[in-house]
Design a protein around this motif. Structure first.
Motif, PDB file in Angstrom:
ATOM      1  N   VAL A 136      -4.091 -16.915  -5.679  1.00 25.67           N
ATOM      2  CA  VAL A 136      -2.738 -15.536  -6.002  1.00 25.67           C
ATOM      3  C   VAL A 136      -2.443 -14.844  -4.540  1.00 25.67           C
ATOM      4  O   VAL A 136      -4.102 -14.733  -4.289  1.00 25.67           O
ATOM      5  N   ALA A 137      -2.165 -14.344  -4.193  1.00 24.22           N
ATOM      6  CA  ALA A 137      -1.155 -13.479  -3.398  1.00 24.22           C
ATOM      7  C   ALA A 137      -0.950 -12.156  -3.979  1.00 24.22           C
ATOM      8  O   ALA A 137       0.394 -12.314  -4.446  1.00 24.22           O
ATOM      9  N   LEU A 138      -0.515 -11.257  -3.478  1.00 24.02           N
ATOM     10  CA  LEU A 138      -0.008 -10.176  -3.986  1.00 24.02           C
ATOM     11  C   LEU A 138       0.666  -9.058  -3.122  1.00 24.02           C
ATOM     12  O   LEU A 138       0.376  -8.939  -1.115  1.00 24.02           O
ATOM     13  N   ALA A 139       1.745  -8.515  -2.798  1.00 24.09           N
ATOM     14  CA  ALA A 139       2.835  -8.412  -1.734  1.00 24.09           C
ATOM     15  C   ALA A 139       2.761  -6.798  -2.510  1.00 24.09           C
ATOM     16  O   ALA A 139       3.285  -6.499  -3.749  1.00 24.09           O
TER      17      ALA A 139
ATOM     18  N   PRO B  78      -1.275 -19.138  -0.898  1.00 25.73           N
ATOM     19  CA  PRO B  78      -0.175 -18.666  -1.405  1.00 25.73           C
ATOM     20  C   PRO B  78       0.907 -17.270  -1.296  1.00 25.73           C
ATOM     21  O   PRO B  78       1.761 -17.131  -1.373  1.00 25.73           O
ATOM     22  N   SER B  79       0.371 -16.745  -0.349  1.00 29.01           N
ATOM     23  CA  SER B  79       1.235 -16.005   0.722  1.00 29.01           C
ATOM     24  C   SER B  79       2.629 -16.545   1.056  1.00 29.01           C
ATOM     25  O   SER B  79       2.485 -15.410   1.543  1.00 29.01           O
TER      26      SER B  79
ATOM     27  N   ALA C 135      -6.772  -9.786  -9.202  1.00 32.11           N
ATOM     28  CA  ALA C 135      -6.521  -9.310  -8.110  1.00 32.11           C
ATOM     29  C   ALA C 135      -5.494  -8.087  -7.993  1.00 32.11           C
ATOM     30  O   ALA C 135      -6.201  -6.820  -7.039  1.00 32.11           O
ATOM     31  N   LEU C 136      -5.046  -7.575  -9.137  1.00 33.14           N
ATOM     32  CA  LEU C 136      -4.280  -6.406  -9.082  1.00 33.14           C
ATOM     33  C   LEU C 136      -5.711  -5.359  -9.410  1.00 33.14           C
ATOM     34  O   LEU C 136      -5.142  -4.057  -9.139  1.00 33.14           O
TER      35      LEU C 136
ATOM     36  N   ALA D 280       3.022 -10.927  -7.231  1.00 29.44           N
ATOM     37  CA  ALA D 280       2.093 -12.170  -7.545  1.00 29.44           C
ATOM     38  C   ALA D 280       3.112 -13.086  -7.391  1.00 29.44           C
ATOM     39  O   ALA D 280       3.529 -13.427  -8.010  1.00 29.44           O
ATOM     40  N   ALA D 281       1.938 -13.849  -6.680  1.00 32.02           N
ATOM     41  CA  ALA D 281       2.628 -14.875  -6.129  1.00 32.02           C
ATOM     42  C   ALA D 281       1.656 -16.007  -6.838  1.00 32.02           C
ATOM     43  O   ALA D 281      -0.123 -15.599  -6.179  1.00 32.02           O
TER      44      ALA D 281
END
Ligand code: SAH
Length: 594
Positions: free
Chosen positions: A325-328, A302-303, A252-253, A209-210
């Motif tokens: 927030v970004a998620l990878a 954020p990505s 986000a999750l 998570a960024a």
């Protein structure tokens, strides 16, 4: 896993303990004081085992299983950490895992038993049947629900078979009853467990998570405010408080059906390294905090942070510049140490006078956590032994500021640095030099380092304790070295301290380069204090060959003193006496004045 403590009660166990020690780099042998000497002495077995257990340190005790059980029993009803605890026969003929089934005790039992060439006394049914603890996946994986896990394993033990869905390389060698059409399934997935009783869900730590703090946070940082409380809008506040950060990551999750336990790390911009809200948010989410630097021309999403920090292929699942927030998602579990950089740490510690039991536990913990250890050679040696993966930068260089700068260079590159002083680091030692270097540099990267100073038992305190209580009333500490201050300042301070009837502790009393200063200092003190005044001389206190003597001010000669001596000059009320006929002498300064 933490490095285990190997605990022995007598000399008969030492050889076996040393063999076990070779299996665990950095482990130490704790030995009962007065009975046997090893790495760390302890006074009482029960208290020592309970302290280790409460800290979550794995314990290998070379004594009867019953003794170990009785010692830790009072702590067992408390939920919380349950580190591995093993009893090993002192001749190495039996290895009995007692506690910590979910923390890898059986793995340790197998390792130790193999080294001692005996079969381990494994009693865990699932482990015996399947050759591995299904409920104890390796680093990088997390069991979704322990209660469900236990039910699942008892179904397997009752004779059911299972499918394995997803990548579970550690199960390849397990003797699991597998069947593609089984009702039960072990599912390795970052998605949240949906509550199904026929699935054992294990999450790979494969999500990063960024967080950037969201729109406006950059401007906020630019004006130099790192505090969460000054945000101007509710949106910003939520993005900048720890609760806000953790909540936005969880949201986000959730949106993607991902489990919080799938999170491998929290990633943030390098210029927010010192922001306590981020550290708190990472602690809330129970993941490491890592940092990366984006190029300003790449803008805000954020990505971009993910792009800058991740060196393996991933899928961007979420990129919300407003929430920041970004998620990878990566294909397999990802090691947080490979993502961006850590916030570097510099911990300045004091070793105490020399012996391990007079070093405060926080200093020991800092040494255990360090990647790099710096300091004057003699002290660095006293702080060992070190693991092969720890870098030692011992030096006979007395240039303290240069050493402090070296420490900041290493720490600002993300290393975990410990600077070693003797005694207390703030008493005529490195802590002040470290702060001076930091203030003078005005370097943002250095300022972002997590700096901590851990106190230690200073030579005056260690010497005083051996002599009795000469510092029982007002006292002062003076360095007699005129290397870093003019001699006239020393003379003035001596006169004032003597006149004020303070007990005086002299550090650096004499050296080959400063042969006359001590006599001069004593002349000044003698002008104010009676010749019968007790003077305590402690040499190499807490170290091998230590000596302690009490003389009178009249008798004292500078030849009685060297640079490894602490000189404590009593006040007008300092007394000495010998209790009984046989007892040694005590020196003390009463709490009262006439
Ligand atoms: N930071 C250290 C002091 C460093 S100055 C501390 O807090 O103890 C060095 C001086 O400390 C020595 O010259 C000696 O006077 C004293 N000293 C340090 N260790 C000592 C020991 N183990 N026994 C007696 N004196 C000691």
């Amino acid at each position: 896993m933490n490095v285990p403590a190997i605990v022995i009660l007598g000399p008969g166990a030492l050889a076996t303990a040393r063999r076990i020690q070779t299996l665990y780099a950095g482990s130490q042998v704790y030995a009962l004081q007065g009975r046997v000497a090893a790495d760390v002495p302890y006074a009482e077995l029960g208290a020592q085992l309970r302290e280790l257990y409460a800290r979550g340190t794995p314990i290998v005790a070379l004594c009867a299983a019953g003794i170990v059980i009785r010692c830790v029993a009072p702590l067992l009803t408390n939920k919380g950490v349950e580190p591995p605890v093993l009893a090993v026969a002192e001749d190495g003929s039996a290895v009995v895992p007692l506690l910590g089934g979910l923390a890898g005790v059986n793995v340790m039992a197998r390792e130790i038993a193999a080294a001692l060439s005996v079969p381990p006394a494994i009693t865990t049914s699932g482990e015996l049947r399947f050759g591995t603890c299904v409920l104890n996946p390796p680093d990088g994986y997390a069991l979704a629900d322990i209660g469900q896990g236990k039910r699942f394993v008892s179904d397997l033990l009752a004779g059911e078979s299972t499918r394995v869905e997803g990548e579970a390389p550690w199960l390849d060698d397990a003797q699991l009853p597998r069947s593609a059409s089984a009702r039960l399934a072990i599912r390795v997935t970052p998605r949240s467990w949906n509550g199904r009783a026929d699935e054992l869900v294990i999450h790979p730590r494969s999500v990063v998570a960024a967080v950037t703090g969201g729109a406006g946070a950059a401007a906020d940082t630019a004006v130099g405010s790192a505090s969460a409380g000054v945000a101007a809008s509710a949106g910003m506040a939520s993005a900048r408080t720890s609760a806000g950060i953790a909540a936005s990551v969880r949201t986000a999750l959730n949106e993607h059906g991902l489990a919080t336990l799938s999170l491998a790390a929290l990633l943030a911009p390098s210029d927010r390294m010192a922001d306590p809200a981020l550290a708190q948010a990472a602690a809330d989410l129970d993941v490491p905090l890592r940092f990366a630097q984006t190029r300003p021309e790449d803008g805000d999403p954020p990505s971009n942070l993910l792009h800058a920090a991740l060196r393996i292929p991933y899928e961007t699942l979420h990129d919300d510049p407003d929430a920041g927030v970004a998620l990878a998602l990566t294909a397999l579990a990802v090691d947080a140490n490979t993502i961006g950089a850590a916030r570097g740490r510099l911990t300045v510690i004091g070793l105490g006078p020399g012996s391990a039991e007079l070093m405060v536990p926080a200093a020991r913990l800092a040494l255990d956590d360090a990647t790099d250890i710096l300091g004057y050679d003699t002290y660095v040696k006293m702080a060992g032994p070190f693991r092969a993966d720890q870098q030692i930068h011992g030096t006979d260089n007395r240039e303290e500021l240069q050493r402090a700068r070296h420490a900041f260079e290493l720490a600002s590159a993300g290393r975990s640095v410990v600077m070693v002083s003797s005694g207390d680091p703030g008493v005529f030692a490195m802590a002040a030099a470290v702060l001076e270097a930091l203030e003078a540099a005005g370097n943002d990267a250095w300022s972002a380092v997590e700096l901590a100073i851990v106190p230690g038992v200073s030579a005056a305190l260690a010497t005083a304790a051996q002599a009795g209580a000469p510092l029982g009333h007002d006292f002062c500490m003076l360095s007699l070295s005129d290397n870093l201050k003019p001699w006239r300042i020393i003379e003035t301070r001596l006169r004032h301290a003597a006149e004020a009837d303070l007990v005086m502790a002299f550090y650096n009393p004499i050296s080959r380069a400063r042969p006359w200063q001590l006599d001069k200092a004593l002349d000044i003190v003698r002008a104010y204090r009676a010749a019968a005044t007790p003077v305590v001389l402690g040499r190499d206190i807490g170290r091998p060959g230590s000596t302690l003597r009490t003389v009178t001010l009249g008798e004292l000669r500078s030849s009685d003193v060297d640079m490894r001596t602490m000189v404590i000059v009593g006040s007008s009320t300092t007394r000495r006496f010998t209790p009984g006929v046989e007892g040694g002498e005590w020196v003390y300064t009463p709490r009262w004045y006439e």
